[in-house]
Design a protein around this motif. Structure first.
Motif, PDB file in Angstrom:
ATOM      1  N   ALA A 297      -4.671   0.479  12.773  1.00  0.00           N
ATOM      2  CA  ALA A 297      -5.010   0.260  11.354  1.00  0.00           C
ATOM      3  C   ALA A 297      -6.110  -0.803  11.215  1.00  0.00           C
ATOM      4  O   ALA A 297      -6.051  -1.862  11.857  1.00  0.00           O
TER       5      ALA A 297
ATOM      6  N   GLN B  63      -4.316  -4.460  -8.849  1.00  0.00           N
ATOM      7  CA  GLN B  63      -5.167  -3.826  -7.816  1.00  0.00           C
ATOM      8  C   GLN B  63      -6.174  -4.797  -7.194  1.00  0.00           C
ATOM      9  O   GLN B  63      -6.906  -5.489  -7.891  1.00  0.00           O
TER      10      GLN B  63
ATOM     11  N   LYS C 112       2.534   0.094  10.793  1.00  0.00           N
ATOM     12  CA  LYS C 112       3.124   0.725  11.987  1.00  0.00           C
ATOM     13  C   LYS C 112       2.080   1.381  12.883  1.00  0.00           C
ATOM     14  O   LYS C 112       2.383   1.794  13.997  1.00  0.00           O
ATOM     15  N   ASP C 113       0.850   1.456  12.374  1.00  0.00           N
ATOM     16  CA  ASP C 113      -0.231   2.055  13.159  1.00  0.00           C
ATOM     17  C   ASP C 113      -1.046   0.945  13.850  1.00  0.00           C
ATOM     18  O   ASP C 113      -1.738   0.173  13.178  1.00  0.00           O
TER      19      ASP C 113
ATOM     20  N   SER D  33     -12.791  -1.824  -6.622  1.00  0.00           N
ATOM     21  CA  SER D  33     -12.675  -1.453  -8.035  1.00  0.00           C
ATOM     22  C   SER D  33     -11.480  -2.154  -8.691  1.00  0.00           C
ATOM     23  O   SER D  33     -11.079  -1.795  -9.786  1.00  0.00           O
TER      24      SER D  33
ATOM     25  N   ILE E 100       1.158  -6.070   8.005  1.00  0.00           N
ATOM     26  CA  ILE E 100       2.275  -5.308   8.588  1.00  0.00           C
ATOM     27  C   ILE E 100       1.906  -3.836   8.497  1.00  0.00           C
ATOM     28  O   ILE E 100       1.645  -3.315   7.401  1.00  0.00           O
TER      29      ILE E 100
ATOM     30  N   GLY F 127       0.829  -1.199   0.000  1.00  0.00           N
ATOM     31  CA  GLY F 127       0.000   0.000   0.000  1.00  0.00           C
ATOM     32  C   GLY F 127       0.859   1.242   0.000  1.00  0.00           C
ATOM     33  O   GLY F 127       2.083   1.176  -0.212  1.00  0.00           O
ATOM     34  N   LYS F 128       0.226   2.356   0.267  1.00  0.00           N
ATOM     35  CA  LYS F 128       0.916   3.641   0.267  1.00  0.00           C
ATOM     36  C   LYS F 128       2.080   3.693   1.258  1.00  0.00           C
ATOM     37  O   LYS F 128       3.000   4.501   1.125  1.00  0.00           O
TER      38      LYS F 128
ATOM     39  N   PHE G 177       9.760  -1.524   6.517  1.00  0.00           N
ATOM     40  CA  PHE G 177      11.114  -1.502   5.956  1.00  0.00           C
ATOM     41  C   PHE G 177      12.111  -2.270   6.839  1.00  0.00           C
ATOM     42  O   PHE G 177      13.222  -2.554   6.420  1.00  0.00           O
TER      43      PHE G 177
HETATM   44  C1  LIG Z   1     -15.521   3.762  -4.804  1.00  0.00           C
HETATM   45  C2  LIG Z   1     -14.179   3.450  -4.245  1.00  0.00           C
HETATM   46  C3  LIG Z   1     -13.528   2.312  -4.683  1.00  0.00           C
HETATM   47  C4  LIG Z   1     -12.271   1.987  -4.166  1.00  0.00           C
HETATM   48  N1  LIG Z   1     -11.652   0.849  -4.595  1.00  0.00           N
HETATM   49  C5  LIG Z   1     -10.493   0.478  -4.024  1.00  0.00           C
HETATM   50  C6  LIG Z   1      -9.862  -0.746  -4.387  1.00  0.00           C
HETATM   51  O1  LIG Z   1     -10.304  -1.469  -5.281  1.00  0.00           O
HETATM   52  N2  LIG Z   1      -8.734  -1.081  -3.751  1.00  0.00           N
HETATM   53  C7  LIG Z   1      -8.154  -0.305  -2.761  1.00  0.00           C
HETATM   54  O2  LIG Z   1      -7.115  -0.700  -2.210  1.00  0.00           O
HETATM   55  N3  LIG Z   1      -8.734   0.866  -2.430  1.00  0.00           N
HETATM   56  C8  LIG Z   1      -9.869   1.282  -3.037  1.00  0.00           C
HETATM   57  N4  LIG Z   1     -10.402   2.476  -2.696  1.00  0.00           N
HETATM   58  C9  LIG Z   1      -9.613   3.407  -1.848  1.00  0.00           C
HETATM   59  C10 LIG Z   1      -9.712   3.107  -0.365  1.00  0.00           C
HETATM   60  O3  LIG Z   1     -10.791   3.815   0.195  1.00  0.00           O
HETATM   61  C11 LIG Z   1      -8.433   3.532   0.377  1.00  0.00           C
HETATM   62  O4  LIG Z   1      -8.176   4.888   0.104  1.00  0.00           O
HETATM   63  C12 LIG Z   1      -7.188   2.734  -0.004  1.00  0.00           C
HETATM   64  O5  LIG Z   1      -7.440   1.345   0.090  1.00  0.00           O
HETATM   65  C13 LIG Z   1      -6.028   3.087   0.915  1.00  0.00           C
HETATM   66  O6  LIG Z   1      -4.846   2.598   0.359  1.00  0.00           O
HETATM   67  P1  LIG Z   1      -3.563   2.338   1.243  1.00  0.00           P
HETATM   68  O7  LIG Z   1      -3.911   1.390   2.348  1.00  0.00           O
HETATM   69  O8  LIG Z   1      -2.472   1.956   0.304  1.00  0.00           O
HETATM   70  O9  LIG Z   1      -3.190   3.792   1.757  1.00  0.00           O
HETATM   71  P2  LIG Z   1      -3.376   4.509   3.162  1.00  0.00           P
HETATM   72  O10 LIG Z   1      -4.791   4.482   3.576  1.00  0.00           O
HETATM   73  O11 LIG Z   1      -2.707   5.806   3.018  1.00  0.00           O
HETATM   74  O12 LIG Z   1      -2.573   3.578   4.183  1.00  0.00           O
HETATM   75  C14 LIG Z   1      -1.192   3.467   4.231  1.00  0.00           C
HETATM   76  C15 LIG Z   1      -0.882   2.654   5.483  1.00  0.00           C
HETATM   77  O13 LIG Z   1       0.502   2.404   5.523  1.00  0.00           O
HETATM   78  C16 LIG Z   1       0.910   2.467   6.892  1.00  0.00           C
HETATM   79  N5  LIG Z   1       2.346   2.764   6.904  1.00  0.00           N
HETATM   80  C17 LIG Z   1       2.954   3.907   6.509  1.00  0.00           C
HETATM   81  N6  LIG Z   1       4.277   3.772   6.608  1.00  0.00           N
HETATM   82  C18 LIG Z   1       4.522   2.524   7.092  1.00  0.00           C
HETATM   83  C19 LIG Z   1       5.693   1.798   7.395  1.00  0.00           C
HETATM   84  N7  LIG Z   1       6.915   2.324   7.245  1.00  0.00           N
HETATM   85  N8  LIG Z   1       5.556   0.522   7.887  1.00  0.00           N
HETATM   86  C20 LIG Z   1       4.346  -0.025   8.065  1.00  0.00           C
HETATM   87  N9  LIG Z   1       3.187   0.622   7.769  1.00  0.00           N
HETATM   88  C21 LIG Z   1       3.276   1.869   7.273  1.00  0.00           C
HETATM   89  C22 LIG Z   1       0.063   3.562   7.505  1.00  0.00           C
HETATM   90  O14 LIG Z   1      -0.040   3.392   8.897  1.00  0.00           O
HETATM   91  C23 LIG Z   1      -1.263   3.362   6.782  1.00  0.00           C
HETATM   92  O15 LIG Z   1      -2.131   2.517   7.535  1.00  0.00           O
HETATM   93  C24 LIG Z   1     -11.654   2.831  -3.202  1.00  0.00           C
HETATM   94  C25 LIG Z   1     -12.328   3.980  -2.778  1.00  0.00           C
HETATM   95  C26 LIG Z   1     -13.574   4.281  -3.278  1.00  0.00           C
HETATM   96  C27 LIG Z   1     -14.272   5.503  -2.795  1.00  0.00           C
END
Ligand SMILES: Cc1cc2nc3c(=O)[nH]c(=O)nc-3n(C[C@H](O)[C@H](O)[C@H](O)COP(=O)(O)OP(=O)(O)OC[C@H]3O[C@@H](n4cnc5c(N)ncnc54)[C@H](O)[C@@H]3O)c2cc1C
Length: 338
Positions: free
Chosen positions: A305, A262, A301-302, A266, A299, A222-223, A320
């Motif tokens: 989560a 993905q 860090k929060d 979606s 995994i 993820g991000k 990391f």
């Molecule tokens: C209609 C709609 C459809 C969607 N469809 C999808 C879909 O198909 N798939 C999807 O994934 N999302 C989808 N989303 C988006 C979804 O709502 C979230 O925004 C998305 O899943 C968040 O992605 P993320 O977990 O990568 O990012 P974030 O929410 O930004 O999370 C990043 C996480 O990484 C953790 N982190 C940061 N640094 C570290 C580190 N060094 N070590 C460990 N942990 C760390 C943080 O604590 C945080 O929990 C959709 C949204 C909508 C509105």
């Protein structure tokens, strides 16, 4: 006496054949259709249209179908939306069905809504649950709505057929049961094969195509990975575990990785034996694509989560640090280490 004259309600599953084989989702749909058919004392037809099929259709009966309706024609090599619609409508005219199901693949998502529009009936796309309402015998079509924040159950009380698409891997592949069914080879009129559309070829828009839905191991980033290069960590881990790499939507939107990876509402629905989520917060839209995985490791860090709520093992810490350690341990175990 009344029972003898009863018309058996039929459920039609419109299947897809790719590379001369029946798509696995067909079996998932046939199994679910059989479950629904038992509740309405009905029967299941599966329609297959193709130019060539290199496998017997018996496996469809073992999955729950009662009858296979086959349309074979050399013009059915490349998917043609218009022809698929014409075939579907002609088959429904000959074999009326109460319920029609198709896979929410690129093709199914194209031809089934077109059929529904022509038939003036409703269609629920991307259902995650299907059932029968006991009092009415109506199909209950459940799917996430309002960005995945609520589950809506939709009915089609007055129009027929009741139509729904379902994404691959939403329902489990049924355990095969020894049973036979009827096979009907259909001769359809020439008009079913004429079309203004002339498909020249089908090409993937991305070279990086991994069907993560077929894999037993998916490791998702993820991000929290911070930058695209860090997907290399997950690629390494995936290779060691014999799996593939998944991704959250923001990483795909940021062009860190291509869309076929993905996972989620979606993206794709995956149901692997082992799913690892690193730096993934666990938004409902992501969970919609992976919560049926057998074993989930997260995994993050929060400690708050959301992903930890559904994880079998939660590792609260810095990815990391954790991922390189995991990779090193696996390499050591396999004798590939330093
Ligand atoms: C209609 C709609 C459809 C969607 N469809 C999808 C879909 O198909 N798939 C999807 O994934 N999302 C989808 N989303 C988006 C979804 O709502 C979230 O925004 C998305 O899943 C968040 O992605 P993320 O977990 O990568 O990012 P974030 O929410 O930004 O999370 C990043 C996480 O990484 C953790 N982190 C940061 N640094 C570290 C580190 N060094 N070590 C460990 N942990 C760390 C943080 O604590 C945080 O929990 C959709 C949204 C909508 C509105």
């Amino acid at each position: 006496m009344e029972k003898e004259n009863r018309v058996i309600p039929r459920i039609l599953v419109i299947s897809e054949v790719k590379k001369n084989h029946i798509l696995p989702v067909t079996f998932e749909l046939a199994g679910k259709a059989a479950e629904l058919a038992r509740k309405i004392e009905g029967a299941v037809d599966v329609l297959l249209f193709y130019d060539r099929l290199d496998e017997p259709v018996d496996s469809l009966f073992q999955a729950g179908a009662d009858r296979a309706l086959l349309v074979e024609d050399s013009r059915l090599g490349l998917f043609n939306q218009e022809i698929a619609v014409k075939i579907g409508l002609e088959v429904l005219r000959r074999y009326p069905a109460q319920i029609v199901l198709a896979a929410a693949t690129t093709s199914g998502r194209t031809f089934l809504p077109a059929m529904a529009a022509i038939l003036h009936t409703g269609l629920t796309a991307d259902c995650t649950g299907l059932d029968i309402e006991p009092e009415t015998g109506l199909l209950l079509q459940t799917r996430p709505a309002i960005g995945g924040n609520v589950m809506a159950t939709i009915k089609t009380p007055t129009h027929r057929p009741q139509m729904a698409t379902v994404r691959p891997r939403t329902f489990p592949k049924p355990v095969p049961v020894q049973r036979k069914g009827a096979v009907e080879q259909l001769e359809l009129p020439e008009s079913c094969f004429s079309s203004k559309i002339v498909p020249l070829s089908h090409e993937r828009i991305s070279d990086d195509y991994t069907n993560i839905q077929d894999l037993d191991v998916v490791v998702t980033g993820g991000k929290g990975l911070k930058k695209p290069e860090n997907f290399a960590l997950l690629e390494k881990l995936a290779k060691l575990l014999g799996g593939g790499v998944g991704a959250t939507r923001p990483t795909v939107e940021a062009k860190w990785i291509d869309y076929p990876h993905q996972v989620g509402l979606s993206g794709k629905v995956v149901s692997p034996k082992f799913y690892l989520a690193a730096g993934v917060s666990g938004a409902v839209q992501h969970l919609a694509g992976m919560q049926t995985a057998e074993f989930i490791v997260a995994i993050n860090k929060d400690p708050e989560a959301g992903i930890f709520k559904i994880a079998d093992i939660g590792l609260c810490g810095d990815l990391f640090e954790i991922l390189p350690e995991l990779i090193a341990a696996l390499e050591k175990e396999r004798g590939e280490g330093r």
